[in-house]
Design an enzyme around this catalytic site. Sequence first.
Site, PDB file in Angstrom:
ATOM      1  N   ASN A  68       0.805  -1.207   0.000  1.00  0.00           N
ATOM      2  CA  ASN A  68       0.000   0.000   0.000  1.00  0.00           C
ATOM      3  C   ASN A  68       0.841   1.261   0.000  1.00  0.00           C
ATOM      4  O   ASN A  68       0.448   2.291  -0.506  1.00  0.00           O
ATOM      5  CB  ASN A  68      -0.871  -0.009   1.267  1.00  0.00           C
TER       6      ASN A  68
ATOM      7  N   LYS B 292      14.740 -19.421 -30.974  1.00  0.00           N
ATOM      8  CA  LYS B 292      14.207 -18.266 -31.699  1.00  0.00           C
ATOM      9  C   LYS B 292      13.869 -18.720 -33.121  1.00  0.00           C
ATOM     10  O   LYS B 292      14.421 -19.701 -33.573  1.00  0.00           O
ATOM     11  CB  LYS B 292      15.258 -17.142 -31.761  1.00  0.00           C
TER      12      LYS B 292
ATOM     13  N   LYS C 103      10.991 -16.547 -31.452  1.00  0.00           N
ATOM     14  CA  LYS C 103      10.262 -17.041 -30.297  1.00  0.00           C
ATOM     15  C   LYS C 103       8.804 -17.335 -30.594  1.00  0.00           C
ATOM     16  O   LYS C 103       8.196 -18.153 -29.937  1.00  0.00           O
ATOM     17  CB  LYS C 103      10.400 -16.092 -29.121  1.00  0.00           C
TER      18      LYS C 103
ATOM     19  N   LYS D  15      15.540 -23.706 -24.291  1.00  0.00           N
ATOM     20  CA  LYS D  15      14.548 -22.991 -23.490  1.00  0.00           C
ATOM     21  C   LYS D  15      13.395 -22.486 -24.340  1.00  0.00           C
ATOM     22  O   LYS D  15      13.606 -21.948 -25.421  1.00  0.00           O
ATOM     23  CB  LYS D  15      15.245 -21.815 -22.798  1.00  0.00           C
TER      24      LYS D  15
ATOM     25  N   ASP E 183      10.851 -19.608 -24.989  1.00  0.00           N
ATOM     26  CA  ASP E 183      10.854 -18.190 -24.651  1.00  0.00           C
ATOM     27  C   ASP E 183       9.750 -17.927 -23.634  1.00  0.00           C
ATOM     28  O   ASP E 183       8.794 -18.687 -23.530  1.00  0.00           O
ATOM     29  CB  ASP E 183      10.656 -17.340 -25.907  1.00  0.00           C
TER      30      ASP E 183
ATOM     31  N   HIS F 118      11.839 -17.598 -15.171  1.00  0.00           N
ATOM     32  CA  HIS F 118      12.113 -16.412 -15.980  1.00  0.00           C
ATOM     33  C   HIS F 118      11.521 -15.198 -15.283  1.00  0.00           C
ATOM     34  O   HIS F 118      10.477 -15.284 -14.644  1.00  0.00           O
ATOM     35  CB  HIS F 118      11.519 -16.565 -17.382  1.00  0.00           C
TER      36      HIS F 118
ATOM     37  N   SER G 252      21.818 -14.380 -19.550  1.00  0.00           N
ATOM     38  CA  SER G 252      21.389 -14.455 -20.940  1.00  0.00           C
ATOM     39  C   SER G 252      21.091 -13.067 -21.445  1.00  0.00           C
ATOM     40  O   SER G 252      20.766 -12.165 -20.681  1.00  0.00           O
ATOM     41  CB  SER G 252      20.176 -15.378 -21.092  1.00  0.00           C
TER      42      SER G 252
END
Length: 466
Positions: free
Chosen positions: A114, A166, A168, A192, A194, A285, A370
């Site tokens: 808050n 990629k 991705k 991995k 993305d 991630h 990365s």
Amino acid sequence: GVGFKAGVKEYKLTYYTPDYETLDTDILAAFRVTPQPGVPPEEAGAAVAAESSTGTWTTVWTDGLTNLDRYKGRCYHIEPVAGEENQYIAYVAYPLDLFEEGSVTNLFTSIVGNVFGFKALRALRLEDLRIPPAYSKTFQGPPHGIQVERDKLNKYGRPLLGCTIKPKLGLSAKNYGRAVYECLRGGLDFTKDDENVNSQPFMRWRDRFLFCVEAIYKAQSETGEIKGHYLNATAGTCEEMIKRAAFARELGAPIIMHDYLTGGFTANTSLAHYCRNHGLLLHIHRAMHAVIDRQKNHGMHFRVLAKALRLSGGDHIHSGTVVGKLEGERDITLGFVDLLRDDFIEKDRARGIYFTQFWVSIPGVLPVASGGIHVWHMPALTEIFGDDSVLQFGGGTLGHPWGNAPGAVANRVALEACVQARNEGRDLAREGNEIIRKAGKWSPELAAACEVWKEIKFEFAAVDTL
């Protein structure tokens, strides 16, 4: 004088206690406070302590029904920030009983829930938290941790290598699986998903899982090494995430993945519990982190999000590359990398560590480097991160002129050369380029990669990935 004294009174009368001795069980916070003009720092610090614990804007009748001394947050120290005008570090101590056991969600709702919209402050940033063992012992923490992961993978004495597939978005599941296979076959340990690959019309999650696991098994049988692909289980509901995790487990996948900030801490903790109970590793991630941590004077520093993740649970977490441009950045990043990996971390303001942190028996998390890195960075990365890390080269693998598998070969050869050189006592900072160039003589794949990305200057001043 029956009754209570109604009305608004200054926070500092109740919540600023400079002579308070902090308890071993207190949760301690360091806030960077920028008060509005005319608001004294003590009042601003006390306001933060009040609004993030028991206080409200006016005295209330029911204050008399509780023991404020037992439950209130206390601002116990304030210091000006060197080199910044009108900025202060306010240290606040919170009694342990203010927080639900095992809930990062509740911890954050209280401490940063808050108070950040508070009018008396121009800006507020949570720089660090001290989590006492009495609280951290109520969490499971990472599903497995560094040692168990090495034993599962049978990989020791070097950083692990990864690659984000990629482009991705847009690949079909079969072509995606093919890219995974080529990278793993070439010598990477992991590939991995993305962070935004979930289950879209061009590639539904179940199809992706099947093709990726097929790629893993094929690469394992050909290389004799254990391989993995971070199957992103992030989804729109917790139930759907657990369903995807269960399917990954049925297929025999070793590791799944979660976007912990967009998915939320409650979802993350549930997933981490599932992963420990069913033998899955969990890759985390940090998508959305810069929304929270990028401003220097407002929000939360990433080291707080990293500590929260170690409590909530994850075996890997992205933590920047450190081969950034600024010297200070390197020390600060290494500070929170140690907070992720080590059991005991000393207070060290030069590295941004405001409190001594003792994790007791909570396992460590592997930091993942990365973003914009390639073979020429390998000596720097090996030296800076050491063995307990995952180095992820997305474009630095898939951008190889001969394709994915040769790109993977180049990275693996570069890494093995750097680890060998280090073990022989050579200075990676000074001899880095030479080590890579020499290894390239024996590996045409590495030589081709070196040619594409050219060498970089090695004062570790390479790529700035903000």
